[in-house]
Every structure is written in structure tokens, then in C-alpha cells.
Design an enzyme around this catalytic site. Structure first.
Site, PDB file in Angstrom:
ATOM      1  N   THR A  86      -4.671   6.521  -2.722  1.00 10.07           N
ATOM      2  CA  THR A  86      -4.612   5.894  -4.039  1.00 10.07           C
ATOM      3  C   THR A  86      -3.189   5.871  -4.556  1.00 10.07           C
ATOM      4  O   THR A  86      -2.325   6.631  -4.111  1.00 10.07           O
ATOM      5  CB  THR A  86      -5.469   6.646  -5.067  1.00 10.07           C
ATOM      6  OG1 THR A  86      -4.817   7.873  -5.421  1.00 10.07           O
ATOM      7  CG2 THR A  86      -6.864   6.924  -4.544  1.00 10.07           C
ATOM      8  N   ASP A  87      -2.952   5.007  -5.526  1.00  7.10           N
ATOM      9  CA  ASP A  87      -1.695   5.075  -6.253  1.00  7.10           C
ATOM     10  C   ASP A  87      -1.672   6.379  -7.046  1.00  7.10           C
ATOM     11  O   ASP A  87      -2.672   7.080  -7.167  1.00  7.10           O
ATOM     12  CB  ASP A  87      -1.541   3.856  -7.170  1.00  7.10           C
ATOM     13  CG  ASP A  87      -0.094   3.421  -7.305  1.00  7.10           C
ATOM     14  OD1 ASP A  87       0.797   4.301  -7.262  1.00  7.10           O
ATOM     15  OD2 ASP A  87       0.157   2.219  -7.477  1.00  7.10           O
ATOM     16  N   TRP A  88      -0.527   6.690  -7.610  1.00  8.03           N
ATOM     17  CA  TRP A  88      -0.283   8.040  -8.144  1.00  8.03           C
ATOM     18  C   TRP A  88      -0.950   8.254  -9.505  1.00  8.03           C
ATOM     19  O   TRP A  88      -0.824   7.442 -10.419  1.00  8.03           O
ATOM     20  CB  TRP A  88       1.220   8.266  -8.251  1.00  8.03           C
ATOM     21  CG  TRP A  88       1.810   9.013  -7.097  1.00  8.03           C
ATOM     22  CD1 TRP A  88       2.662  10.079  -7.182  1.00  8.03           C
ATOM     23  CD2 TRP A  88       1.609   8.803  -5.690  1.00  8.03           C
ATOM     24  NE1 TRP A  88       2.993  10.532  -5.912  1.00  8.03           N
ATOM     25  CE2 TRP A  88       2.357   9.770  -4.989  1.00  8.03           C
ATOM     26  CE3 TRP A  88       0.845   7.910  -4.951  1.00  8.03           C
ATOM     27  CZ2 TRP A  88       2.392   9.860  -3.597  1.00  8.03           C
ATOM     28  CZ3 TRP A  88       0.859   7.976  -3.572  1.00  8.03           C
ATOM     29  CH2 TRP A  88       1.623   8.940  -2.903  1.00  8.03           C
TER      30      TRP A  88
END
Length: 601
Positions: free
Chosen positions: A310-312
Site C-alpha cells: 500500500t501507499d504510506w
């Protein structure tokens, strides 16, 4: 790697490089505790200590100490935040980190990733300054050059520099289509055109990974699936006001085209974006939580079996520089952190970017909310990549070699040549005798704004006022609106119009002396009021003063061609469809525009 003691219950067969990777993975997985498996799932930031030492906690960005992350939480995947002063320091730090990991029960080596660090952007959420690495134009500048062989060469050079200091995963390329002119992230894309983006994405991945992933590769985490360009009003989904991706042109499928090229090139990893699709057949939740996108579209339709991270910061609220920064849990804001974690796993992702809470995953398994068999599916993918990259076989780097490779003369020269080539000549007027303004003649008197006087002294005589000058050279940033917090202002968003007061000053300068304006197009600025006033206008996509002056004084020919349209007005931008490329009415300069000195066209 530190070997386990003779009395250790660990079966070292997974260290046997002669065995097939599948067997090595299964041998290691069978010996891992649930806590050790959970540590694999978290991919967060890590900092480099002073003089190459391991770092203490960073309270500004909320990063725990290295010993806490590795020994306390059992984590083995990290995004390197910031840079060391030299390749030597970075390599020394890397080796100390691997030695720390090697002393844990199973000695699983660390995988280090990085945001882009070969250009000019400094944004703690997206990219780092080049520091000791060779410095190139931004990806948008590589797209302006448009040469797939050059992009592959860049990827190969970056691969050599990354591996020399132990960086083994690139959190890039970013292959979103820049179809919304206001979007803050487009400087890291290859522009607005799907065909060009796909061609350059494949070359970029080949440069970093090679024809197949192996011990000399840097794995690419291609992003942001399924395309992050169509942001409502151009706002970025790092922030709640930018949470929606919209498709009024029914053009969702078009944004998948560059990813198809990336899959064909063998991208090892994929990162979904923060945004949530609105008005499509897909679930209206952020892409990291979106089973219809990650499992249905990515895993099933495209048969992608690599790592999905996932993105952060999808799960946990944070504080950055003393300011609150809520989790980007778009569409599932009402869920608890624990419930969000479960949603990501059920969607089909393997890793949680920017998170460091493995104890919560252990609790989900022990409470029966998710099976250990599901955990093993992702753990296999994550371990497999460590083995394929050769981390178990050669976890340390050669410090002397790192200093020789990173930023060497050949690599720096290649980056500087690309900077010069990426300049795009938008307009080139004529003087009283009918001769083109550019290239300029050596030795003339120059008045500067935003250009290094020290650099310019090698080309002409620098004067203190426009009245004394034969020509003025002005460097501009594309316009953007100031936002409330420090972190927001790293993301240039809002209107593409220059403020009226700034335009008045520029037009007045153009009336006093022939003025050459160079614009850093991290976004497509509205240049309409300056065309016809400036003697010449160039665009850059990340370049130093020497590169600019080499172009303006004819040492190098500008080779760039616009990788996107430049809109004529903000009215045209606001009336355009954010998911449709080349949709602003009557653009000032079209995709592919760029003049040359030798041909004038």
C-alpha cells in the site's frame, strides 16, 4: 551474515544457495513464528544515523529507533528517509543495519527501498534530493526527451548506484497519466500520453531490474495502480480534500494502459494509490482497501503475483513536524486501525506502507479474524523476493566500491547531458535585425533573476540592473497556492495562473530589456500572458544553472518536446475532464511542441 549458534534449533537449509528458491522459502517459512511473519508485512521509514551509525528515533517524522524496528518489532523492510553525506557513509550504515538483522534468531536480511533520489525534488512524501548520486531531470524531463534507450540507460545507472549502497527496491516508476493539469504529482510521471508513458515505463523497469529479477537487480514498485491522475480539482489524496478520483469522461480503462506495459516488462511490485474511485464499477474506497481493484483487477484480470504494497500511512494517524496528519483511509475513515488492516489484507495486498504495528497483525490472527494461511500467502511473496535479490547470499556491500560507483564522473556526465537535452524551447523571438534571440552570444551583459551569478560569469558579464544589460535571464517556478501546513506545501497544487503582481513585474522587465524566461514545469503553468512579451521562453523539468546556460548560449541544442499540453487559461483547465488526456480547449502549446536552434521547429 552471522551464523546461528551450534545448539540453535534453526535449520539453515534456507541459506543453501544451491536449492531452488521455492524450497528455500518453504524451509524458512516453516521455522518462522507468527511474530516473525508479521514483521515482514510492515514497510516503513528508517533514517541514517550520523557518520553512518544506526539512528535513534526521529521525533519530527515519528520514526522509531533502528534497534526498536529491527530487534523490537522484527521488521525487515524499510524505506530510507533522507540521505547520507557520502556513498561511503551510506554503505557503512547499510552494513551495520544488515549485521543487526543478521543477529536476530533467523537472521533475515533487511530489504531497503527508496523514493526517487536522482533529480531535483525535495519532498519527504515523494522524493529526495540527489545528494551523492548522479543528478538527472525529473521523469517528466525524461519524457520530454522521449528516448526509451536513454531511460533504460538512466535506470541501469541508478540501479548500479542503488545496489552499491544496498538499496534494492525502487518505490517508482510513477506511471500515472497527468490528465488533470493541476495535480501536484505529475512531475514524477512521464506526462499525459499513454503510449509514451508505457514505452518509457517498460524501459525504466528494464533498466532497474534487467530482463529478469536477480541478484544484481533493483526491484521496481510501480505506482500508482490503477492510475492516480484523475484527481478531483487536481487535489492530491495525501489530504482529505483530494480523496476522490473522478471519471466524468468514462475513461478509467485508459489509465490502465501504462500498467499493461509495466506488467509485460516484469515489474516486481505494485503500489495502489490513496485515492478512491467515484462513479465507476469499483468499490468507492481507497485503492489500498479496494478488493475489486487489487484482487479483481490486478490479481485476477492481470494475473499479477508480485508484491502489492500500500501507499504510506493508510492505517494510523500521525503527527508530522508537530502537525496532525490523519491516516489516508479514504472511504473507510469510520473503521478502527485494526479493521482497516483487515480490510487491506482482505483486498489482497501484502504489505502496509509507512506502518510499524506488527503486534496488531498478530492479534488479528490470534483472535481468528484472519487465518495464518492467508498470512503465509503474502509472506511467501515477500521472502521469495529477498531470495531472488540475493540478500540471503550477499547481504553486505563493498564500501570502497560504493564510493567508486555512486556519482562517478561518467554517471554525472550522463545526468548533466540529459538535463541539457530535456530543455524545451517553447518560443524564440527575433531581435531588431531579425535574428533569433537564442542562442545568446558569449560575453554579452546579463541581468539575472533566479540564476547563479557564479555560473553565469563563465558565459557573459553579470550586471546589477536591467538597464545595464543586453539580456535578462529569469528562472521561474510554475505557480501554486500556499496551503495551511508545512507538509501540504511540498505538494504544489491549486491555480496554474501566476499572481497578477508577479506578471506585472515580469512584463515590465520584458519592456526594459529582452528577457529570456525559463520555467520549471513541475505543473503546466499558464504562460499566455508572457508569450509575446518575453524574448524567448524555455521549459525545464529539473536542471541546474550550468545546464540552462549551456542551452541558452548554444553549447547544447534543446531537444525536449512537451510531454503534456500547456493550457491557455484556467477556464480551460476547469472546463476539462480530469480523466481524459489533451482535453483543455485550444492549448497554448500542444504535446510534442518544442523548437530547435538549428531548424527553428
Amino acid at each position: 551474515m552471522i551464523d546461528p549458534p551450534a545448539t540453535s534449533p534453526v535449520d539453515p537449509a534456507f541459506r543453501n544457495a544451491g536449492l531452488p528458491v521455492t524450497k528455500r522459502v518453504e524451509n524458512l517459512l516453516s521455522q518462522m513464528t507468527l511474530e516473525e511473519k508479521a514483521g515482514l508485512f510492515f514497510h516503513t521509514m528508517i533514517t541514517i544515523g550520523e557518520d553512518g551509525e544506526l539512528a535513534d528515533a526521529d521525533p519530527v517524522f515519528g520514526i522509531p529507533s533502528t534497534s526498536d524496528l529491527v530487534e523490537g518489532r522484527g521488521m525487515t523492510h524499510f524505506n530510507v528517509f533522507g540521505a547520507a553525506a557520502s556513498a561511503t557513509q551510506m554503505a557503512l550504515w547499510h552494513n551495520k543495519l544488515q549485521e543487526l538483522a543478521g543477529a536476530t534468531r533467523l537472521g533475515i536480511p533487511v530489504t531497503l527501498s527508496t523514493d526517487p533520489r536522482h533529480s531535483f525534488t525535495e519532498n519527504p512524501g515523494t522524493a529526495m534530493l540527489a545528494g551523492p548520486f548522479s543528478q538527472w531531470p525529473e521523469p517528466l524531463g525524461l519524457a520530454a526527451i522521449g528516448d526509451a534507450d536513454l531511460v533504460e540507460r538512466f535506470g541501469d545507472i541508478a540501479r548500479q548506484e542503488y545496489t552499491a549502497v544496498g538499496l534494492r527496491v525502487a518505490l517508482h516508476p510513477q506511471i500515472d497519466l497527468a490528465t488533470e493539469p493541476r495535480w501536484a504529482r505529475q512531475v514524477a510521471t512521464f506526462g499525459e500520453d499513454a503510449e509514451l508513458t508505457g514505452k518509457l515505463a517498460a524501459a525504466y523497469i528494464r533498466g532497474f531490474q534487467g530482463e529478469s529479477l536477480g541478484p544484481d537487480s533493483v526491484a521496481t514498485m510501480t505506482k500508482h495502480f490503477p492510475g492516480g491522475g484523475p484527481q478531483k480539482d487536481g487535489e492530491d489524496p495525501h489530504f482529505a480534500y483530494g480523496r476522490e478520483q473522478v471519471y466524468p469522461g468514462n475513461n478509467f480503462e485508459h489509465h490502465l494502459l501504462p500498467f499493461e506495459a509495466a506488467f509485460d516488462a516484469g515489474s516486481s511490485q505494485i503500489m495502489p494509490y490513496y485515492g478512491m474511485p467515484v462513479g465507476t464499477e469499483y468499490d468507492e474506497v481507497g485503492f489500498g482497501f479496494n478488493k475489486s481493484v487489487i484482487t479483481g483487477l490486478l490479481r485476477e484480470r492481470y494475473t499479477f503475483d508480485g508484491v502489492v504494497c500500500t501507499d504510506w500511512g493508510l492505517l494510523s494517524d500521525a503527527v508530522i513536524a508537530g502537525e496532525p496528519f490523519p491516516a489516508r483511509a479514504w472511504g473507510v475513515e469510520h473503521l478502527s486501525t485494526r479493521e482497516r488492516m483487515l480490510a487491506v489484507l482482505n483486498a489482497g495486498a501484502d504489505q502496509f506502507g509507512g506502518e510499524a504495528i506488527p503486534e496488531l497483525l498478530v492479534d488479528l490472527v490470534r483472535s481468528g479474524k484472519i487465518s495464518e494461511e492467508r498470512i503465509d500467502v503474502s509472506a511467501r511473496r515477500l521472502l521469495r523476493e529477498k531470495f531472488v535479490l540475493g540478500l540471503f547470499d550477499s547481504p553486505l556491500v563493498d564500501v570502497e566500491r560504493a564510493e567508486a560507483i555512486v556519482g562517478n564522473t561518467e554517471f554525472r556526465a550522463a545526468g548533466e547531458a540529459a538535463q541539457r537535452a530535456s530543455f524545451t524551447l517553447l518560443a524564440n523571438g527575433t531581435d531588431a535585425a531579425g535574428a533569433p534571440i537564442l542562442p545568446l552570444s558569449r560575453g554579452i551583459k546579463v541581468y539575472l533573476q533566479g540564476v547563479s551569478a557564479e555560473a553565469a560569469a563563465g558565459y557573459g558579464k553579470v550586471v546589477d540592473s536591467p538597464e545595464e544589460a543586453d539580456v535578462a535571464i529569469v528562472r521561474l517556478q510554475a505557480p501554486y497556492e500556499q496551503r495551511e501546513t508545512m507538509f501540504e506545501n511540498f505538494f504544489h497544487a491549486g491555480s496554474l495562473d501566476y499572481p497578477a503582481e508577479q506578471l506585472e513585474g515580469l512584463v515590465a522587465l520584458c519592456g526594459m530589456v529582452p528577457t529570456v524566461i525559463d520555467v520549471f514545469l513541475d505543473r503546466p503553468a499558464i504562460l499566455t500572458p508572457l508569450v509575446g512579451e518575453a524574448a524567448a521562453i524555455t521549459a525545464n523539468f529539473g536542471a541546474g544553472s550550468h545546464a540552462l546556460l549551456d542551452v541558452l548560449f548554444g553549447v547544447a541544442d534543446p531537444r525536449g518536446r512537451l510531454p503534456m499540453d500547456l493550457p491557455r487559461s484556467m477556464d480551460a483547465v476547469q472546463a476539462s475532464l480530469p480523466d481524459v488526456p489533451f482535453d483543455t480547449a485550444d492549448p497554448l502549446f500542444r504535446f510534442g511542441h518544442g523548437l530547435g536552434f538549428s531548424t527553428g521547429s
